[in-house]
Scaffold this motif. Structure first.
Motif, PDB file in Angstrom:
ATOM      1  N   ARG A 212      -4.561  -1.951  -8.089  1.00 41.99           N
ATOM      2  CA  ARG A 212      -4.422  -2.082  -6.636  1.00 41.99           C
ATOM      3  C   ARG A 212      -4.460  -0.741  -5.923  1.00 41.99           C
ATOM      4  O   ARG A 212      -4.763  -0.672  -4.732  1.00 41.99           O
ATOM      5  CB  ARG A 212      -3.109  -2.806  -6.308  1.00 41.99           C
ATOM      6  CG  ARG A 212      -3.190  -4.308  -6.470  1.00 41.99           C
ATOM      7  CD  ARG A 212      -1.938  -4.989  -5.976  1.00 41.99           C
ATOM      8  NE  ARG A 212      -2.139  -6.422  -5.800  1.00 41.99           N
ATOM      9  CZ  ARG A 212      -1.188  -7.280  -5.482  1.00 41.99           C
ATOM     10  NH1 ARG A 212       0.053  -6.851  -5.322  1.00 41.99           N
ATOM     11  NH2 ARG A 212      -1.448  -8.568  -5.336  1.00 41.99           N
ATOM     12  N   ALA A 213      -4.147   0.322  -6.639  1.00 38.64           N
ATOM     13  CA  ALA A 213      -4.104   1.641  -6.008  1.00 38.64           C
ATOM     14  C   ALA A 213      -5.477   2.304  -5.950  1.00 38.64           C
ATOM     15  O   ALA A 213      -5.652   3.317  -5.267  1.00 38.64           O
ATOM     16  CB  ALA A 213      -3.134   2.546  -6.776  1.00 38.64           C
ATOM     17  N   ARG A 214      -6.472   1.741  -6.629  1.00 41.71           N
ATOM     18  CA  ARG A 214      -7.767   2.419  -6.753  1.00 41.71           C
ATOM     19  C   ARG A 214      -8.429   2.713  -5.417  1.00 41.71           C
ATOM     20  O   ARG A 214      -8.959   3.793  -5.196  1.00 41.71           O
ATOM     21  CB  ARG A 214      -8.734   1.570  -7.588  1.00 41.71           C
ATOM     22  CG  ARG A 214      -8.430   1.477  -9.052  1.00 41.71           C
ATOM     23  CD  ARG A 214      -9.391   0.514  -9.734  1.00 41.71           C
ATOM     24  NE  ARG A 214      -9.406  -0.771  -9.066  1.00 41.71           N
ATOM     25  CZ  ARG A 214     -10.519  -1.408  -8.675  1.00 41.71           C
ATOM     26  NH1 ARG A 214     -11.695  -0.870  -8.905  1.00 41.71           N
ATOM     27  NH2 ARG A 214     -10.448  -2.577  -8.067  1.00 41.71           N
ATOM     28  N   HIS A 215      -8.443   1.723  -4.543  1.00 41.97           N
ATOM     29  CA  HIS A 215      -9.222   1.865  -3.312  1.00 41.97           C
ATOM     30  C   HIS A 215      -8.422   2.441  -2.147  1.00 41.97           C
ATOM     31  O   HIS A 215      -8.983   2.683  -1.084  1.00 41.97           O
ATOM     32  CB  HIS A 215      -9.817   0.510  -2.918  1.00 41.97           C
ATOM     33  CG  HIS A 215     -10.825  -0.004  -3.900  1.00 41.97           C
ATOM     34  ND1 HIS A 215     -12.029   0.628  -4.130  1.00 41.97           N
ATOM     35  CD2 HIS A 215     -10.798  -1.081  -4.722  1.00 41.97           C
ATOM     36  CE1 HIS A 215     -12.710  -0.048  -5.044  1.00 41.97           C
ATOM     37  NE2 HIS A 215     -11.984  -1.082  -5.426  1.00 41.97           N
ATOM     38  N   PRO A 218      -4.800  -0.832   2.422  1.00 39.71           N
ATOM     39  CA  PRO A 218      -3.618  -1.695   2.544  1.00 39.71           C
ATOM     40  C   PRO A 218      -3.899  -3.072   1.961  1.00 39.71           C
ATOM     41  O   PRO A 218      -5.032  -3.570   1.987  1.00 39.71           O
ATOM     42  CB  PRO A 218      -3.391  -1.760   4.059  1.00 39.71           C
ATOM     43  CG  PRO A 218      -4.697  -1.380   4.671  1.00 39.71           C
ATOM     44  CD  PRO A 218      -5.345  -0.424   3.734  1.00 39.71           C
ATOM     45  N   LEU A 219      -2.870  -3.684   1.438  1.00 37.53           N
ATOM     46  CA  LEU A 219      -2.979  -5.001   0.824  1.00 37.53           C
ATOM     47  C   LEU A 219      -2.943  -6.065   1.916  1.00 37.53           C
ATOM     48  O   LEU A 219      -2.091  -6.033   2.804  1.00 37.53           O
ATOM     49  CB  LEU A 219      -1.821  -5.188  -0.156  1.00 37.53           C
ATOM     50  CG  LEU A 219      -1.903  -6.334  -1.145  1.00 37.53           C
ATOM     51  CD1 LEU A 219      -3.098  -6.169  -2.076  1.00 37.53           C
ATOM     52  CD2 LEU A 219      -0.607  -6.398  -1.967  1.00 37.53           C
ATOM     53  N   TRP A 220      -3.878  -6.997   1.838  1.00 33.20           N
ATOM     54  CA  TRP A 220      -3.915  -8.072   2.829  1.00 33.20           C
ATOM     55  C   TRP A 220      -2.635  -8.892   2.750  1.00 33.20           C
ATOM     56  O   TRP A 220      -2.189  -9.285   1.676  1.00 33.20           O
ATOM     57  CB  TRP A 220      -5.115  -8.979   2.585  1.00 33.20           C
ATOM     58  CG  TRP A 220      -5.245 -10.082   3.580  1.00 33.20           C
ATOM     59  CD1 TRP A 220      -5.204  -9.979   4.949  1.00 33.20           C
ATOM     60  CD2 TRP A 220      -5.436 -11.474   3.300  1.00 33.20           C
ATOM     61  NE1 TRP A 220      -5.351 -11.214   5.539  1.00 33.20           N
ATOM     62  CE2 TRP A 220      -5.495 -12.155   4.552  1.00 33.20           C
ATOM     63  CE3 TRP A 220      -5.557 -12.217   2.137  1.00 33.20           C
ATOM     64  CZ2 TRP A 220      -5.676 -13.531   4.644  1.00 33.20           C
ATOM     65  CZ3 TRP A 220      -5.741 -13.605   2.225  1.00 33.20           C
ATOM     66  CH2 TRP A 220      -5.801 -14.243   3.469  1.00 33.20           C
ATOM     67  N   GLN A 221      -2.025  -9.144   3.932  1.00 34.46           N
ATOM     68  CA  GLN A 221      -0.757  -9.858   4.011  1.00 34.46           C
ATOM     69  C   GLN A 221      -0.902 -11.251   4.610  1.00 34.46           C
ATOM     70  O   GLN A 221       0.078 -11.851   5.051  1.00 34.46           O
ATOM     71  CB  GLN A 221       0.240  -9.045   4.840  1.00 34.46           C
ATOM     72  CG  GLN A 221       0.520  -7.658   4.292  1.00 34.46           C
ATOM     73  CD  GLN A 221       1.162  -7.688   2.912  1.00 34.46           C
ATOM     74  OE1 GLN A 221       1.819  -8.663   2.549  1.00 34.46           O
ATOM     75  NE2 GLN A 221       0.983  -6.611   2.139  1.00 34.46           N
ATOM     76  N   GLY A 222      -2.120 -11.780   4.630  1.00 35.22           N
ATOM     77  CA  GLY A 222      -2.334 -13.127   5.137  1.00 35.22           C
ATOM     78  C   GLY A 222      -2.605 -13.196   6.619  1.00 35.22           C
ATOM     79  O   GLY A 222      -2.705 -14.298   7.177  1.00 35.22           O
ATOM     80  N   ASP A 223      -2.752 -12.050   7.279  1.00 31.73           N
ATOM     81  CA  ASP A 223      -2.976 -12.046   8.720  1.00 31.73           C
ATOM     82  C   ASP A 223      -4.439 -12.400   9.037  1.00 31.73           C
ATOM     83  O   ASP A 223      -5.289 -12.471   8.154  1.00 31.73           O
ATOM     84  CB  ASP A 223      -2.625 -10.673   9.317  1.00 31.73           C
ATOM     85  CG  ASP A 223      -3.161  -9.533   8.473  1.00 31.73           C
ATOM     86  OD1 ASP A 223      -2.877  -9.517   7.259  1.00 31.73           O
ATOM     87  OD2 ASP A 223      -3.869  -8.665   9.012  1.00 31.73           O
TER      88      ASP A 223
END
Length: 491
Positions: A212-215, A218-223
């Motif tokens: 998850r840190a590669r790119h 921010p992680l999508w939170q469903g927004d």
């Protein structure tokens, strides 16, 4: 060599090992053995290094010598058992663990490892007794609850497994594996919302955080993703990627601009199936590609598949190459007038050996459908197995040599789409058939995969699949017999 010098070299070796200078430590231990071949501590230390480095054969050799020289050392026998277990010598592993427990009946690790060996050998009842005894003596031992849960899940007792995982979490609230396994069991029982939330704990395991840190996005939170760019990437096996892709139309319909990072073997198939998405081979996302957020494909379920109603639209979404489909159909027309049935009997995953059957187990299918033409969808070298099937069962199963079905997955999808029916164990063929809407019967031989719901003939993910459950190989063969009669009746 004087004993004092040997002790000094061993001390230096231990310090080097603790500092991470493994090569230096090995050289020092070997120096001791050159002068004292029966030095038990050097043998033990070398064996433990080999065990932790994945050199299991060497570990068995050195730890066996050390165990002979240190007959009262219980912990040493646990390590020797672990080395035997790593090379799947279950009998030797069991002897080592039982020897350790004779020396120290309270050795928790020996009890746990012995139970896992018994489970691997198929003695589920003995394994369960061992785990329950371990838990009774150590009720706060979270790993024992997890392992018992795993055993119960394989036996088909999903409710019991969920209880065990919850107990493990109660003992150790941040136990990532307990949460992860709880998530899988909840998803298996189609408790979607809580299941996805627990399943997210897998990102605390092993090397997953680095993915998850590669790119650095921010992680999508469903927004809301309307007019926003999201980079999605494949996780777990290729079959899992195909399954999770059923949620991509939801994002595209919501106005998201989607990028996909996938195994190179899937790029062509996904480009054709999702022309609105930008599809990249793994590791080849352009450095200047501007995305607003990212997510692993499985994370989509956390927001898009939280109720049974969310699965109402499960139409086929993969589009095999129509020209290749037509070419396969033309080629297979020469096989005869009966139905053309694709079969696969083995999984390539080393983590899920229980999913596989022998080709002989399909004998009832061959007998029930004498006018059918069978096409092998099995990847790997199957020449000997196909020759055996022809000799023993009188069935000529075609292996199509016109393409490599392991590297050319676009070709495999087209081959599957050209057939009338598929019968397969739980492997990539099941997912490709389901995603393309091809009728298929799937033999589910172990309750380890959360997308084949326990005891149910259907999965929410694919409309065209029928599931046939069996928790042991013997019952799997019975499932083939039942399945054969059903297909014969349908055809």
């Amino acid at each position: 060599m004087m004993m004092r010098n040997a002790e000094a070299l061993l001390e230096r070796g231990v310090r080097a090992q603790q500092a991470g200078r493994t090569s230096e430590a090995v050289a020092l231990y070997l120096d001791v053995l050159r002068h004292q071949p029966d030095n038990p501590h050097a043998c033990r230390l070398l064996g433990e290094l080999a065990l932790h480095s994945g050199m299991f054969g060497q570990a068995v050799e050195m730890l066996s010598i050390a165990a002979r020289l240190l007959p009262r050392d219980a912990a040493l026998r646990v390590n020797l058992g672990a080395a035997h277990q790593a090379i799947e010598d279950w009998n030797a592993a069991e002897r080592s663990y039982r020897s350790a427990l004779t020396l120290d009946p309270n050795l928790i690790q020996a009890h746990g490892n012995l139970a896992s060996v018994l489970a691997e050998r198929g003695d589920a009842a003995a394994a369960e007794r061992e785990y329950r005894a371990l838990i009774a003596a150590n009720p706060g031992f979270a790993d024992a609850h997890v392992n018992l849960g795993n055993l119960l899940r394989r036996k088909g007792d999903i409710a019991g497994a969920i209880t065990c995982y919850r107990q493990a979490v109660a003992c150790t609230p941040d136990h990532a594996m307990a949460h992860n396994n709880l998530g899988g069991a909840l998803l298996l029982s189609e408790s979607w919302s809580e299941g996805w939330a627990e399943f997210e704990w897998r990102w605390r395991l092993g090397d997953n955080p680095a993915l998850r840190a590669r790119h650095r996005l921010p992680l999508w939170q469903g927004d809301d993703l309307k007019d926003r760019r999201i980079l999605l990437w494949g996780e777990q096996g290729i079959g899992d990627v195909v399954l999770f892709a059923t949620m991509l139309p939801d994002l595209l319909a919501a106005g998201a601009k989607v990028g996909l990072e996938l195994d190179p073997r899937l790029v062509g198939l996904f480009q054709r199936s999702f022309p609105a998405a930008a599809v990249f081979a793994w590791g080849e996302v352009p450095a200047d590609a501007a995305f607003d957020c990212q997510a692993n494909l499985g994370r989509l379920g956390l927001f898009l598949r939280t109720t049974a109603q969310a699965f109402n639209d499960t139409r086929p979404y993969l589009r095999p190459d129509p020209q290749r489909v037509a070419a396969f159909r033309e080629r297979y027309a020469a096989l005869g007038p009966g139905p053309r049935i694709g079969i696969a009997w083995r999984s390539a995953s080393p983590n899920h050996r229980r999913k596989s059957l022998a080709l002989d187990d399909f004998a009832p299918l061959f007998a029930a459908l004498p006018h059918a033409s069978f096409v092998s969808l099995q990847y790997g070298d199957t020449r000997d197995e196909l020759a055996h099937a022809r000799s023993r069962h009188g069935v000529a199963i075609l292996h199509d040599d016109s393409f490599d079905n392991w590297t050319d997955l676009d070709g495999l999808a087209a081959q599957i789409a050209s057939l009338d029916h598929v019968v397969t164990v739980s492997n990539l063929n099941a997912h490709l058939a389901g995603a393309a809407g091809i009728p298929a019967d799937v033999l589910v031989t172990a309750n380890v995969l959360w997308y084949w719901p326990d005891g149910r003939p259907r999965t929410a993910w694919y409309r065209s699949l029928r599931l046939h459950h069996a928790n042991a190989l013997a019952s799997a063969r019975q499932a083939v017999e039942r399945l054969s009669g059903q297909i014969a009746a349908r055809d």
